[in-house]
Design a protein around this motif. Structure first.
Motif, PDB file in Angstrom:
ATOM      1  N   GLY A 180       0.784  -1.224   0.000  1.00 28.27           N
ATOM      2  CA  GLY A 180       0.000   0.000   0.000  1.00 28.27           C
ATOM      3  C   GLY A 180       0.819   1.278   0.000  1.00 28.27           C
ATOM      4  O   GLY A 180       0.258   2.367  -0.176  1.00 28.27           O
ATOM      5  N   ARG A 181       2.120   1.173   0.192  1.00 27.09           N
ATOM      6  CA  ARG A 181       2.951   2.376   0.165  1.00 27.09           C
ATOM      7  C   ARG A 181       3.160   2.833  -1.276  1.00 27.09           C
ATOM      8  O   ARG A 181       3.210   2.029  -2.207  1.00 27.09           O
ATOM      9  CB  ARG A 181       4.297   2.106   0.841  1.00 27.09           C
ATOM     10  N   LYS A 182       3.284   4.119  -1.457  1.00 27.20           N
ATOM     11  CA  LYS A 182       3.460   4.703  -2.784  1.00 27.20           C
ATOM     12  C   LYS A 182       4.935   4.655  -3.169  1.00 27.20           C
ATOM     13  O   LYS A 182       5.818   4.939  -2.348  1.00 27.20           O
ATOM     14  CB  LYS A 182       2.948   6.141  -2.822  1.00 27.20           C
ATOM     15  N   ALA A 196      14.033  12.766   4.982  1.00 24.13           N
ATOM     16  CA  ALA A 196      12.844  13.088   5.787  1.00 24.13           C
ATOM     17  C   ALA A 196      11.576  12.416   5.274  1.00 24.13           C
ATOM     18  O   ALA A 196      10.496  12.619   5.843  1.00 24.13           O
ATOM     19  CB  ALA A 196      12.651  14.611   5.809  1.00 24.13           C
ATOM     20  N   LEU A 197      11.695  11.591   4.224  1.00 26.16           N
ATOM     21  CA  LEU A 197      10.513  10.977   3.625  1.00 26.16           C
ATOM     22  C   LEU A 197       9.891   9.970   4.586  1.00 26.16           C
ATOM     23  O   LEU A 197      10.590   9.174   5.227  1.00 26.16           O
ATOM     24  CB  LEU A 197      10.921  10.274   2.325  1.00 26.16           C
ATOM     25  N   ASP A 198       8.591  10.016   4.693  1.00 26.86           N
ATOM     26  CA  ASP A 198       7.844   9.107   5.571  1.00 26.86           C
ATOM     27  C   ASP A 198       7.839   7.706   4.958  1.00 26.86           C
ATOM     28  O   ASP A 198       7.114   7.434   3.996  1.00 26.86           O
ATOM     29  CB  ASP A 198       6.423   9.623   5.760  1.00 26.86           C
ATOM     30  N   GLN A 199       8.643   6.797   5.528  1.00 19.74           N
ATOM     31  CA  GLN A 199       8.779   5.460   4.975  1.00 19.74           C
ATOM     32  C   GLN A 199       7.526   4.610   5.159  1.00 19.74           C
ATOM     33  O   GLN A 199       7.395   3.559   4.530  1.00 19.74           O
ATOM     34  CB  GLN A 199       9.973   4.760   5.634  1.00 19.74           C
ATOM     35  N   LEU A 211       7.937   4.924  -0.547  1.00 18.08           N
ATOM     36  CA  LEU A 211       9.201   4.221  -0.715  1.00 18.08           C
ATOM     37  C   LEU A 211       9.942   4.814  -1.913  1.00 18.08           C
ATOM     38  O   LEU A 211       9.370   4.946  -3.003  1.00 18.08           O
ATOM     39  CB  LEU A 211       8.971   2.727  -0.949  1.00 18.08           C
ATOM     40  N   LEU A 212      11.194   5.156  -1.693  1.00 14.84           N
ATOM     41  CA  LEU A 212      12.043   5.626  -2.780  1.00 14.84           C
ATOM     42  C   LEU A 212      12.654   4.398  -3.456  1.00 14.84           C
ATOM     43  O   LEU A 212      13.329   3.590  -2.805  1.00 14.84           O
ATOM     44  CB  LEU A 212      13.135   6.545  -2.228  1.00 14.84           C
TER      45      LEU A 212
END
Length: 381
Positions: free
Chosen positions: A155-157, A360-363, A367-368
């Motif tokens: 569900g993570r982008k 600072a991205l909300d993991q 997801l990078l």
């Protein structure tokens, strides 16, 4: 007196001395005698050689063995006798070669990383040209950084970001390699003087890398992407030869990204042979998204080329605040569609701003990921 008057002119009678001792040898055949003597000597020597068992006349002769092989180098023998097994290990994406492991620790495919890479390119006069290996492994597959798929993201982008124009500045390229997360994809221009070393460094740090290919824009040559630009209305052979030269600039990349090229990517007749070649060589294509007239999606599907398209240019305005605003917009695109791709230039301000934003991205929500995680026929858009 009478005799002299009666003798013809110029024919004076010779006077001879009677009783001289030398007159008896005057008519002897000296030449024939000498020739006969030489023949007799030759016959004598020949008879001696034939009849006598030692033609060297008793001259001492000794046999000495000759060894054409050099004496073994003890250091080389010691190194050769030491068993060093090469096996690949995947650490943050790139293949790392380690020494001294047992044969059981090698890859299950039975091919060490060094051998695999040797089989992923063919040597040409310009350099190593990527190809599908003899076992069917594609460079896109071999060099892709391991990552989660959209189905396994929970569900993570998924967000992919590319830094373009690397390799031209050594200092800026090193800053991008060392300062950015390994999940950021790095695209190298083909004109750098130290491309192989920098690209190897990027892969060792865990980055997935791509190669930029210059394509003709509408305002060419006023706007020139650089040497070996692929042009429309040129013989296919000429464009393919340019492509081969560009592809040999470095190794280890998953695919290519266009540099400019709005006119070229809109011409199916010129672009089709290039996309076909990418499919045959197992390379991906990333469209920078600068032209809505690009026929890349259709050609990629026809030739089985892994494909993706950039959604937005992040640093059109190269200021920290503007870049952060565009990165936030990229997150909103990912919220709507489930994934998004952004591209930035190799500017120090862009690299540093992206690094701070990524940290600072909300993991839990995003997801990078590398570009390969979003490349495929199903993602063509």
């Amino acid at each position: 007196m009478t005799d002299e008057l009666s003798t013809p002119l110029g024919k004076k009678r010779r006077k001879t001395k009677q009783g001289s001792g030398s007159s008896r040898w005057t008519g002897f055949p000296w030449g024939r005698a000498c020739a006969a003597l030489v023949v007799l000597c030759g016959l004598g020597v020949s008879a001696w050689i034939i009849l006598v068992d030692d033609p060297m006349g008793g001259r001492p002769v000794a046999d000495a063995p000759v060894n054409l092989e050099p004496d073994p180098n003890p250091v080389a023998e010691q190194v050769a006798s030491a068993e060093a097994t090469i096996s690949p290990a995947i650490v943050n994406g790139p293949s790392i070669i380690t020494l001294g492991e047992s044969a059981e620790a090698q890859d299950t495919a039975g091919m060490p990383a060094s051998d695999l890479e040797q089989d992923l390119f063919e040597m040409t006069g310009s350099g190593p040209l990527p190809r599908v290996s003899s076992t069917g492994v594609k460079p896109f597959e071999a060099y892709a950084r391991p990552s989660v798929s959209p189905q396994a993201a929970g569900g993570r982008k998924l967000i992919a970001v590319v830094i373009s124009g690397l390799g031209l500045s050594d200092a800026t390229t090193r800053e991008a390699i060392n300062g950015l997360p390994g999940t950021v994809t790095l695209a190298f221009a083909p004109y750098g003087s130290n491309l192989e070393a920098l690209s190897d460094m990027a892969r060792a740090d865990g980055h997935e890398i791509m190669l930029e290919i210059p394509l003709e824009p509408f305002d060419y040559p006023q706007n020139d992407p650089g040497p070996h630009t692929l042009l429309v209305e040129q013989p296919t052979r000429d464009n393919l030869e340019k492509l081969y030269w560009l592809l040999t600039r470095m190794t280890g990349y998953t695919g290519i990204i266009n540099h400019m090229g709005a006119r070229f990517t809109a011409s199916a007749a010129d672009f089709s042979p290039i996309m076909e070649e990418l499919g045959l060589r197992g390379l991906a294509y990333l469209d920078d998204g600068s032209s809505n007239r690009s026929v890349a999606p259709q050609l990629a599907r026809q030739n089985g080329v892994p494909y993706a398209r950039v959604d937005s240019f992040i640093d059109t305005n190269p200021s920290q605040s503007a870049i952060l605003a565009e990165l936030d917009a990229l997150k909103r695109t990912a919220d709507e569609r489930g994934n998004a791709i952004g591209i930035l230039s190799a500017l120090p301000v862009s690299i540093r701003t992206l690094s701070d934003w990524a940290n600072a991205l909300d993991q839990q929500q995003y997801l990078l990921v590398p570009i390969s995680a979003l490349s495929g026929a199903e993602t063509a858009r």
